[in-house]
Motif scaffolding. Structure first.
Motif, PDB file in Angstrom:
ATOM      1  N   GLU A  21       0.805  -1.214   0.000  1.00 17.28           N
ATOM      2  CA  GLU A  21       0.000   0.000   0.000  1.00 17.28           C
ATOM      3  C   GLU A  21       0.840   1.266   0.000  1.00 17.28           C
ATOM      4  OE1 GLU A  21      -2.726  -0.152   3.236  1.00 17.28           O
ATOM      5  OE2 GLU A  21      -3.864  -1.859   2.437  1.00 17.28           O
ATOM      6  N   VAL A  22       2.065   1.172   0.502  1.00 11.89           N
ATOM      7  CA  VAL A  22       2.933   2.354   0.580  1.00 11.89           C
ATOM      8  C   VAL A  22       3.807   2.486  -0.667  1.00 11.89           C
ATOM      9  CG1 VAL A  22       4.770   3.493   1.883  1.00 11.89           C
ATOM     10  CG2 VAL A  22       2.953   2.254   3.090  1.00 11.89           C
ATOM     11  N   THR A  23       4.567   1.432  -0.995  1.00 15.45           N
ATOM     12  CA  THR A  23       5.499   1.508  -2.126  1.00 15.45           C
ATOM     13  C   THR A  23       4.821   1.274  -3.467  1.00 15.45           C
ATOM     14  OG1 THR A  23       6.048  -0.859  -2.058  1.00 15.45           O
ATOM     15  CG2 THR A  23       7.309   0.614  -0.621  1.00 15.45           C
ATOM     16  N   ARG A  24       3.648   0.653  -3.434  1.00 14.87           N
ATOM     17  CA  ARG A  24       2.886   0.285  -4.635  1.00 14.87           C
ATOM     18  C   ARG A  24       3.593  -0.804  -5.452  1.00 14.87           C
ATOM     19  NH1 ARG A  24      -1.605   1.099  -3.152  1.00 14.87           N
ATOM     20  NH2 ARG A  24      -2.413   1.000  -5.299  1.00 14.87           N
ATOM     21  N   LEU A  25       4.598  -1.435  -4.862  1.00 14.04           N
ATOM     22  CA  LEU A  25       5.298  -2.518  -5.542  1.00 14.04           C
ATOM     23  C   LEU A  25       4.527  -3.821  -5.378  1.00 14.04           C
ATOM     24  CD1 LEU A  25       9.018  -1.846  -4.529  1.00 14.04           C
ATOM     25  CD2 LEU A  25       7.846  -1.177  -6.648  1.00 14.04           C
ATOM     26  N   TYR A  26       4.647  -4.682  -6.361  1.00 14.61           N
ATOM     27  CA  TYR A  26       3.996  -5.987  -6.331  1.00 14.61           C
ATOM     28  C   TYR A  26       5.003  -7.057  -5.922  1.00 14.61           C
ATOM     29  CZ  TYR A  26       0.170  -3.852  -8.997  1.00 14.61           C
ATOM     30  OH  TYR A  26      -0.867  -3.051  -9.406  1.00 14.61           O
ATOM     31  N   GLU A  27       4.517  -8.040  -5.165  1.00 12.65           N
ATOM     32  CA  GLU A  27       5.328  -9.201  -4.828  1.00 12.65           C
ATOM     33  C   GLU A  27       4.431 -10.426  -4.722  1.00 12.65           C
ATOM     34  OE1 GLU A  27       7.312  -8.714  -1.123  1.00 12.65           O
ATOM     35  OE2 GLU A  27       5.572  -7.884  -0.109  1.00 12.65           O
ATOM     36  N   LEU A  28       5.066 -11.580  -4.546  1.00 14.50           N
ATOM     37  CA  LEU A  28       4.307 -12.825  -4.475  1.00 14.50           C
ATOM     38  C   LEU A  28       3.390 -12.845  -3.265  1.00 14.50           C
ATOM     39  CD1 LEU A  28       7.098 -15.362  -5.405  1.00 14.50           C
ATOM     40  CD2 LEU A  28       5.227 -14.593  -6.864  1.00 14.50           C
ATOM     41  N   GLY A  29       2.213 -13.428  -3.447  1.00 13.41           N
ATOM     42  CA  GLY A  29       1.239 -13.548  -2.369  1.00 13.41           C
ATOM     43  C   GLY A  29       1.249 -14.934  -1.758  1.00 13.41           C
ATOM     44  N   PRO A  30       0.403 -15.149  -0.751  1.00  9.18           N
ATOM     45  CA  PRO A  30       0.420 -16.424  -0.014  1.00  9.18           C
ATOM     46  C   PRO A  30       0.101 -17.644  -0.864  1.00  9.18           C
ATOM     47  CG  PRO A  30      -1.475 -15.064   0.613  1.00  9.18           C
ATOM     48  CD  PRO A  30      -0.564 -14.194  -0.180  1.00  9.18           C
TER      49      PRO A  30
END
Length: 269
Positions: free
Chosen positions: A60-69
């Motif tokens: 929510e802060v950096t707006r970067l995407y990463e892998l989810g659970p």
């Protein structure tokens, strides 16, 4: 690799997922679009699908995407390192007591390897590393053990982007040679490092696998080369490491039987 007609959207989703698996610190929408050579609108739409299903998350802060659970099913989700180290400690201590040599537990962190745990050898002359230390994937038995058992779609994107830097005359710096070594590792189920990163240092590693046969970590024994020959690693230590890796797999995934090996040496072309 031959694509299935009419499955373009599925291929693109897997490409986005694999690209996220490379970026340990997260990736931007623009960066993903550029890496995959896709329009921003298409990339955004694919990310929305992955986020909706829990395979990706956006900070929510950096707006970067990463892998989810949900990405755990592909073996690409980084494990909680503190929990992993605490869970693995009894197995690692037994391995150190049995071998008398330095024992490592490591995980892939983007395009590098990170030490999660390191137990010192009982000998004055020993191999050692610091917890949290980052080292190359291609020049360590631990890194190669993990690379050999990652999902093929991830490996196909990861390998060409590795910096195959030379550390010693034995370092593998050719991509075709690395692929051949990984195929041999999949066949025998353990990886060797014969002075590939540091002169006078040998190590042997086995991958810790999830229920689908994907690597989530690796366990390693390392020692000075004068005390640990290739024959000793293959004949004496490799069986101990495979047993330890299987124990760790069952500790991490206690409800599902872990497949010891999901591939042969041959890979789909």
């Amino acid at each position: 690799m031959v694509e299935v007609p009419g499955a373009q959207a599925a291929y693109r989703l897997l490409d986005v997922l694999s690209e996220l698996g490379i970026h340990a610190g997260g990736a931007s929408l623009t960066g993903l679009a550029q890496a995959l050579e896709l329009p921003l609108s298409t990339t955004r739409r694919l990310l929305r699908v992955l986020c909706d299903r829990g395979f990706a998350v956006q900070d929510e802060v950096t707006r970067l995407y990463e892998l989810g659970p949900q990405a755990r099913i592909l073996g690409t989700l980084r494990l909680d390192r503190r929990s992993l180290g605490e869970l693995a400690l009894p197995v690692l201590e037994e391995l150190r007591e049995t071998t008398g040599e330095t024992v490592f537990l490591s995980v892939r962190d983007g395009m590098e390897l990170t030490y999660v745990e390191c137990l010192r050898a009982v000998h004055p002359v020993q191999m050692y590393g610091e917890v949290g230390q980052r080292v190359p994937l291609h020049a360590t038995s631990q890194g190669k053990a993990i690379l050999a058992f990652l999902p093929e779609v991830l490996v196909d994107r990861l390998l060409p982007r590795l910096d195959l830097a030379r550390f010693t005359p034995n370092t593998i710096t050719d991509l075709a040679e690395l692929k051949a070594d990984l195929a041999a590792i999949r066949e025998r189920r353990f990886a060797l490092n014969l002075e590939e990163r540091e002169p006078g240092v040998h190590s042997v590693s086995a991958a810790v696998l999830d229920p689908l046969g994907n690597a989530v970590a690796s366990v390693c024994v390392g020692a000075p080369s004068f005390r640990l020959t290739p024959e000793q690693m293959a004949d004496d230590l490799a069986p101990l490491l495979l047993k330890a890796a299987e124990q760790l797999s069952h500790l991490l995934f206690p409800r599902v039987a872990v497949r010891p090996s999901r591939r042969s040496g041959a890979r789909r072309r």
